[in-house]
Design a protein around this motif. Structure first.
Motif, PDB file in Angstrom:
ATOM      1  N   THR A 128       1.779  13.955  14.561  1.00 29.33           N
ATOM      2  CA  THR A 128       1.116  14.222  13.287  1.00 29.33           C
ATOM      3  C   THR A 128       0.664  12.911  12.682  1.00 29.33           C
ATOM      4  OG1 THR A 128       2.457  16.193  12.906  1.00 29.33           O
ATOM      5  CG2 THR A 128       1.415  15.201  10.968  1.00 29.33           C
ATOM      6  N   HIS A 129      -0.595  12.883  12.278  1.00 32.44           N
ATOM      7  CA  HIS A 129      -1.176  11.760  11.540  1.00 32.44           C
ATOM      8  C   HIS A 129      -1.306  12.155  10.078  1.00 32.44           C
ATOM      9  CE1 HIS A 129      -3.757   9.287  14.628  1.00 32.44           C
ATOM     10  NE2 HIS A 129      -2.643   8.668  14.333  1.00 32.44           N
ATOM     11  N   VAL A 130      -1.044  11.227   9.178  1.00 31.00           N
ATOM     12  CA  VAL A 130      -1.431  11.364   7.776  1.00 31.00           C
ATOM     13  C   VAL A 130      -2.489  10.303   7.545  1.00 31.00           C
ATOM     14  CG1 VAL A 130      -0.705  11.158   5.366  1.00 31.00           C
ATOM     15  CG2 VAL A 130       0.802  12.258   7.029  1.00 31.00           C
ATOM     16  N   PHE A 131      -3.648  10.727   7.023  1.00 32.87           N
ATOM     17  CA  PHE A 131      -4.740   9.791   6.765  1.00 32.87           C
ATOM     18  C   PHE A 131      -4.572   9.206   5.377  1.00 32.87           C
ATOM     19  CE2 PHE A 131      -6.229  12.225  10.290  1.00 32.87           C
ATOM     20  CZ  PHE A 131      -6.802  11.247  11.086  1.00 32.87           C
ATOM     21  N   VAL A 132      -4.604   7.868   5.323  1.00 31.63           N
ATOM     22  CA  VAL A 132      -4.315   7.131   4.098  1.00 31.63           C
ATOM     23  C   VAL A 132      -5.405   6.100   3.827  1.00 31.63           C
ATOM     24  CG1 VAL A 132      -1.810   7.423   4.422  1.00 31.63           C
ATOM     25  CG2 VAL A 132      -2.928   5.372   5.310  1.00 31.63           C
ATOM     26  N   ALA A 133      -5.454   5.652   2.579  1.00 28.17           N
ATOM     27  CA  ALA A 133      -6.366   4.562   2.215  1.00 28.17           C
ATOM     28  C   ALA A 133      -5.868   3.287   2.871  1.00 28.17           C
ATOM     29  CB  ALA A 133      -6.416   4.408   0.701  1.00 28.17           C
ATOM     30  N   ARG A 134      -6.766   2.554   3.463  1.00 27.23           N
ATOM     31  CA  ARG A 134      -6.412   1.323   4.163  1.00 27.23           C
ATOM     32  C   ARG A 134      -5.721   0.311   3.247  1.00 27.23           C
ATOM     33  NH1 ARG A 134      -8.043  -1.471   8.693  1.00 27.23           N
ATOM     34  NH2 ARG A 134      -9.303   0.273   9.366  1.00 27.23           N
ATOM     35  N   GLY A 135      -6.195   0.179   2.018  1.00 25.79           N
ATOM     36  CA  GLY A 135      -5.650  -0.834   1.111  1.00 25.79           C
ATOM     37  C   GLY A 135      -4.246  -0.544   0.606  1.00 25.79           C
ATOM     38  N   THR A 136      -3.913   0.740   0.419  1.00 24.73           N
ATOM     39  CA  THR A 136      -2.616   1.097  -0.161  1.00 24.73           C
ATOM     40  C   THR A 136      -1.654   1.711   0.843  1.00 24.73           C
ATOM     41  OG1 THR A 136      -3.329   3.333  -0.738  1.00 24.73           O
ATOM     42  CG2 THR A 136      -3.691   1.589  -2.391  1.00 24.73           C
ATOM     43  N   MET A 137      -2.201   2.183   1.973  1.00 23.20           N
ATOM     44  CA  MET A 137      -1.426   2.922   2.983  1.00 23.20           C
ATOM     45  C   MET A 137      -0.785   4.172   2.373  1.00 23.20           C
ATOM     46  SD  MET A 137      -2.215   1.441   5.583  1.00 23.20           S
ATOM     47  CE  MET A 137      -1.470   0.985   7.082  1.00 23.20           C
ATOM     48  N   ARG A 138      -1.474   4.766   1.406  1.00 23.83           N
ATOM     49  CA  ARG A 138      -1.037   5.999   0.742  1.00 23.83           C
ATOM     50  C   ARG A 138      -2.158   7.027   0.838  1.00 23.83           C
ATOM     51  NH1 ARG A 138       3.950   6.434  -0.408  1.00 23.83           N
ATOM     52  NH2 ARG A 138       3.478   7.789  -2.132  1.00 23.83           N
ATOM     53  N   PRO A 139      -1.793   8.332   0.901  1.00 26.54           N
ATOM     54  CA  PRO A 139      -2.835   9.360   0.879  1.00 26.54           C
ATOM     55  C   PRO A 139      -3.639   9.279  -0.415  1.00 26.54           C
ATOM     56  CG  PRO A 139      -0.716  10.301   1.511  1.00 26.54           C
ATOM     57  CD  PRO A 139      -0.456   8.892   1.049  1.00 26.54           C
ATOM     58  N   THR A 140      -4.894   9.657  -0.345  1.00 24.82           N
ATOM     59  CA  THR A 140      -5.743   9.648  -1.533  1.00 24.82           C
ATOM     60  C   THR A 140      -5.752  11.027  -2.173  1.00 24.82           C
ATOM     61  OG1 THR A 140      -7.739  10.251  -0.337  1.00 24.82           O
ATOM     62  CG2 THR A 140      -7.247   7.887  -0.500  1.00 24.82           C
ATOM     63  N   ARG A 141      -6.105  11.077  -3.439  1.00 24.92           N
ATOM     64  CA  ARG A 141      -6.199  12.339  -4.170  1.00 24.92           C
ATOM     65  C   ARG A 141      -7.214  13.268  -3.498  1.00 24.92           C
ATOM     66  NH1 ARG A 141      -6.391  10.507  -9.757  1.00 24.92           N
ATOM     67  NH2 ARG A 141      -8.398   9.767  -9.061  1.00 24.92           N
ATOM     68  N   GLU A 142      -8.263  12.690  -2.936  1.00 26.14           N
ATOM     69  CA  GLU A 142      -9.323  13.477  -2.290  1.00 26.14           C
ATOM     70  C   GLU A 142      -8.915  14.003  -0.924  1.00 26.14           C
ATOM     71  OE1 GLU A 142      -9.786  10.190  -3.218  1.00 26.14           O
ATOM     72  OE2 GLU A 142     -10.623  10.641  -5.187  1.00 26.14           O
ATOM     73  N   GLY A 143      -7.845  13.490  -0.348  1.00 27.53           N
ATOM     74  CA  GLY A 143      -7.407  13.915   0.986  1.00 27.53           C
ATOM     75  C   GLY A 143      -8.188  13.224   2.086  1.00 27.53           C
ATOM     76  N   MET A 144      -8.237  13.876   3.211  1.00 26.94           N
ATOM     77  CA  MET A 144      -8.902  13.353   4.404  1.00 26.94           C
ATOM     78  C   MET A 144     -10.420  13.259   4.170  1.00 26.94           C
ATOM     79  SD  MET A 144      -8.638  15.193   8.137  1.00 26.94           S
ATOM     80  CE  MET A 144      -6.914  15.526   7.874  1.00 26.94           C
ATOM     81  N   GLU A 145     -11.020  12.193   4.668  1.00 26.35           N
ATOM     82  CA  GLU A 145     -12.465  12.023   4.538  1.00 26.35           C
ATOM     83  C   GLU A 145     -13.204  13.140   5.282  1.00 26.35           C
ATOM     84  OE1 GLU A 145     -13.515   7.443   4.287  1.00 26.35           O
ATOM     85  OE2 GLU A 145     -12.136   7.882   5.931  1.00 26.35           O
ATOM     86  N   THR A 146     -14.353  13.518   4.759  1.00 24.41           N
ATOM     87  CA  THR A 146     -15.141  14.624   5.305  1.00 24.41           C
ATOM     88  C   THR A 146     -15.505  14.405   6.766  1.00 24.41           C
ATOM     89  OG1 THR A 146     -16.032  15.059   3.111  1.00 24.41           O
ATOM     90  CG2 THR A 146     -17.231  16.002   4.963  1.00 24.41           C
ATOM     91  N   VAL A 147     -15.918  13.212   7.143  1.00 25.98           N
ATOM     92  CA  VAL A 147     -16.328  12.948   8.524  1.00 25.98           C
ATOM     93  C   VAL A 147     -15.158  13.170   9.489  1.00 25.98           C
ATOM     94  CG1 VAL A 147     -15.916  10.439   8.426  1.00 25.98           C
ATOM     95  CG2 VAL A 147     -17.580  11.370  10.054  1.00 25.98           C
ATOM     96  N   VAL A 148     -13.948  12.811   9.072  1.00 22.12           N
ATOM     97  CA  VAL A 148     -12.768  13.009   9.914  1.00 22.12           C
ATOM     98  C   VAL A 148     -12.436  14.496   9.988  1.00 22.12           C
ATOM     99  CG1 VAL A 148     -10.321  12.477  10.206  1.00 22.12           C
ATOM    100  CG2 VAL A 148     -11.896  10.706   9.396  1.00 22.12           C
TER     101      VAL A 148
END
Length: 178
Positions: free
Chosen positions: A140-160
């Motif tokens: 399982t992967h959790v997609f996170v913001a590169r700068g914070t290494m935390r999930p974003t409020r928006e969730g996974m980017e649309t392209v992904v």
């Protein structure tokens, strides 16, 4: 007696997987018992998953690693490129039969769960020319913001998300259409 989910995995065939990749085993992959060492399987899973992320989900580690970091909650300015990173949070591997050098393997990939910021992959390992699964594993992967290494409020980017939706099995057992 094996749990029902293990019995289901053991019945998987190539047709249950949507994306495939060929892998040639190496002499180095064998262990002292003349079969593929258990430590090789996670590397196989990582290879097919990351190949798919690069070719179908806009993940581009070759340029993003040299680009300035976007702000913690923003996504890439290029909608075809992902700026988030996937962090592995769990993994598993169920073994049904062994393979060894010089086998040529066919790896199959599918997505069994797609959340707002996470994805669970399943990889089937087959000997080339055989339909019976040898190993089923994944992570399982959790997609996170590169700068914070935390999930974003928006969730996974649309392209992904769009790329991963192409691998999603709708009912946990049947095959989705790519």
């Amino acid at each position: 007696m094996a749990p029902p989910e293990i019995a289901l995995k053991k019945r998987r065939t190539r047709a249950d997987y949507i994306y495939h990749q060929v892998h040639r085993t190496r002499w180095f992959d064998n262990d002292m018992y003349a079969h593929l060492n258990n430590t090789v399987y996670p590397a196989l899973f990582d290879s097919i998953i990351n190949t798919y992320l690069i070719t179908h989900c806009g993940m581009d580690p070759f340029t993003i690693n040299n680009a300035p970091s976007p702000s913690p909650s923003s996504s890439s300015s290029d909608p075809t490129k992902a700026s988030q990173v996937g962090i592995m949070v769990s993994s598993y591997c169920d073994y049904f039969a062994s393979v060894s050098f010089p086998d040529v393997l066919d790896l199959g990939l599918r997505v069994t769960k797609l959340g707002s910021s996470s994805v669970t992959y399943e990889v089937g390992v087959f000997k080339q020319g055989e339909d019976e699964v040898k190993v089923v594993g994944g992570y399982t992967h959790v997609f996170v913001a590169r700068g914070t290494m935390r999930p974003t409020r928006e969730g996974m980017e649309t392209v992904v998300r769009r790329g991963l939706e192409g691998l999603l099995v709708k009912d946990g057992e049947g095959r989705a259409k790519l």
